[in-house]
Design an enzyme around this catalytic site. Structure first.
Site, PDB file in Angstrom:
ATOM      1  N   SER A  36     -30.508  46.889 -42.320  1.00 27.03           N
ATOM      2  CA  SER A  36     -29.308  46.600 -43.102  1.00 27.03           C
ATOM      3  C   SER A  36     -29.223  47.589 -44.255  1.00 27.03           C
ATOM      4  O   SER A  36     -29.227  48.798 -44.025  1.00 27.03           O
ATOM      5  CB  SER A  36     -29.319  45.150 -43.589  1.00 27.03           C
ATOM      6  N   THR A  37     -29.203  47.122 -45.482  1.00 24.12           N
ATOM      7  CA  THR A  37     -29.021  47.997 -46.641  1.00 24.12           C
ATOM      8  C   THR A  37     -30.116  49.063 -46.692  1.00 24.12           C
ATOM      9  O   THR A  37     -31.300  48.751 -46.659  1.00 24.12           O
ATOM     10  CB  THR A  37     -29.056  47.175 -47.931  1.00 24.12           C
ATOM     11  N   HIS A  62     -26.460  46.469 -39.843  1.00 23.17           N
ATOM     12  CA  HIS A  62     -25.298  45.900 -40.524  1.00 23.17           C
ATOM     13  C   HIS A  62     -24.444  47.037 -41.074  1.00 23.17           C
ATOM     14  O   HIS A  62     -24.872  47.769 -41.963  1.00 23.17           O
ATOM     15  CB  HIS A  62     -25.732  44.989 -41.673  1.00 23.17           C
ATOM     16  N   MET A  96     -31.113  43.649 -46.853  1.00 26.30           N
ATOM     17  CA  MET A  96     -30.950  42.469 -47.674  1.00 26.30           C
ATOM     18  C   MET A  96     -30.891  41.227 -46.796  1.00 26.30           C
ATOM     19  O   MET A  96     -30.331  41.245 -45.708  1.00 26.30           O
ATOM     20  CB  MET A  96     -29.641  42.607 -48.475  1.00 26.30           C
ATOM     21  N   ASP A  98     -31.786  38.111 -42.037  1.00 23.46           N
ATOM     22  CA  ASP A  98     -31.408  38.326 -40.644  1.00 23.46           C
ATOM     23  C   ASP A  98     -32.502  39.100 -39.918  1.00 23.46           C
ATOM     24  O   ASP A  98     -32.944  40.151 -40.380  1.00 23.46           O
ATOM     25  CB  ASP A  98     -30.083  39.086 -40.578  1.00 23.46           C
TER      26      ASP A  98
END
Length: 360
Positions: free
Chosen positions: A173-174, A199, A292, A295
């Protein structure tokens, strides 16, 4: 009282500046301390106020947002969230921003800006909170949705359908755009197939895949529904759909689903990992990278329970140590490694455990 996250908004649109300031100030833990119509004025406000987070447009007068970002990360590294339109040209610029050190992207709507941005309000605030805790390094040249589990998209099976083909499965993600580049570039052209849930807003994923494809020995592409999963290929989940591992006859295939969001995401790492636990079992290698939230943690544990071997990126090399931390805490990870070491360890594991003829 906990200190508020202090934000400066830099955007040439007065409407956008006002909307973003309102969204930020509606949260008790966030504060828009200033705004600026261009990077030159923004630079002075940054020097004066020393914000925790900056939101930055890309196309602005007097100085391009990317040029400003590059200078900022060289001279005063600060967490930055880019604001970009969802155009093909804009998505390329946004990906360049991530390479230069931006923490995340917020997609600026092309139509009905007021309603569109307000619809992203919770996501914007969450990204700002995440950015405030991100580790940035000097560079040298939606609406609220429930935290569903993967059950809403795919049921868990008690016994995997085992085949002999090895697979590498990655969630991020991030900070993941740069982490994925570092992970994929050492992969040789005969590496097992790689499935990735990152993401990322819709329409950015295709440009992101194309950019990685130009840098990597494996073929990197945005996943398509029903296509066969082949060695030497990496498949990135489109920004609008869950990516699941499926089977068709004797072959693995990509399956795309626009089912409910899971952990507020579509694509969801948990959904991909669950599908792999169901079908691949011990023939899968799981990797969870910077990001973050949580997930992927539950899905990685399911992969481990099905026989997969799993790696997590360590805290020191993560932009945000959220997803790896949750996966480690839940017990789904076998090894925790610096980002630069993960590819080599995955390839070494495959060599020891009967993977394809992978050369290290």
């Amino acid at each position: 009282m906990k200190k508020k996250v202090r934000v400066i908004v830099i955007d040439d649109s007065a409407l956008m500046r006002n909307l973003l300031a309102e969204i930020i100030n509606e949260a008790p833990d966030l504060e828009c301390i200033a705004s600026a119509p261009d990077p030159l004025i923004g630079r002075e406000k940054i020097r004066e106020l020393n914000p925790d987070v900056i939101t930055l447009d890309i196309e602005m007068p007097k100085m391009d947002g990317l040029e400003f970002l590059e200078r900022l990360m060289r001279l005063k590294p600060t967490p930055v969230i880019m604001i970009s339109s969802l155009t093909e040209q804009g998505s390329e610029a946004a990906l360049r921003a991530l390479e230069l050190g931006a923490v995340d992207i917020i997609a600026k709507p092309k139509l009905d800006i007021v309603r569109g941005i307000q619809g992203y309000a919770d996501d914007i605030r969450e990204k700002i909170r995440c950015a405030a805790g991100a580790k940035v390094k000097p560079m040298f040249s939606s609406n609220v949705t429930p935290n569903n589990s993967a059950d809403v998209v795919l049921p868990k099976v008690s016994r995997p359908i085992l085949k002999t083909e090895k697979l590498i499965i990655v969630g991020a993600s991030t900070g993941g755009t740069e982490a994925l580049k570092e992970f994929l570039m050492p992969m040789p052209p005969d590496a097992p197939a790689i499935l990735i849930a990152q993401h990322m807003p819709e329409m950015f994923t295709k440009s992101f895949a194309n950019r990685l494809n130009s840098l990597c020995s494996v073929t990197v592409k945005e996943a398509e529904h029903g296509e066969r999963v082949l060695p030497g290929h990496a498949y990135i989940a489109p920004g609008h759909s869950h990516l699941l591992l499926g089977v068709s006859g004797a072959n693995y295939v990509c399956h795309l689903s626009q089912g409910e969001t899971v952990n507020r995401h579509r694509p969801s790492v948990d959904v991909l990992f669950r599908s792999v636990a169901n079908l691949a079992g011990k023939n899968a290698i799981g990797v969870i990278l910077t990001g973050m939230g949580k997930d992927g943690a539950a899905g990685m544990l399911e992969m481990k329970q099905a026989g997969a071997y799993n790696y997590a990126q360590d805290e020191a090399s993560c932009v945000v140590f959220g997803m790896p931390k949750e996966a480690i805490a839940l017990g789904g990870v076998h090894e925790v490694l610096p980002l630069k070491e993960i590819s080599g360890r995955v390839l070494a594991y495959l060599t020891r455990h009967g993977g394809r003829n992978v050369r290290i």
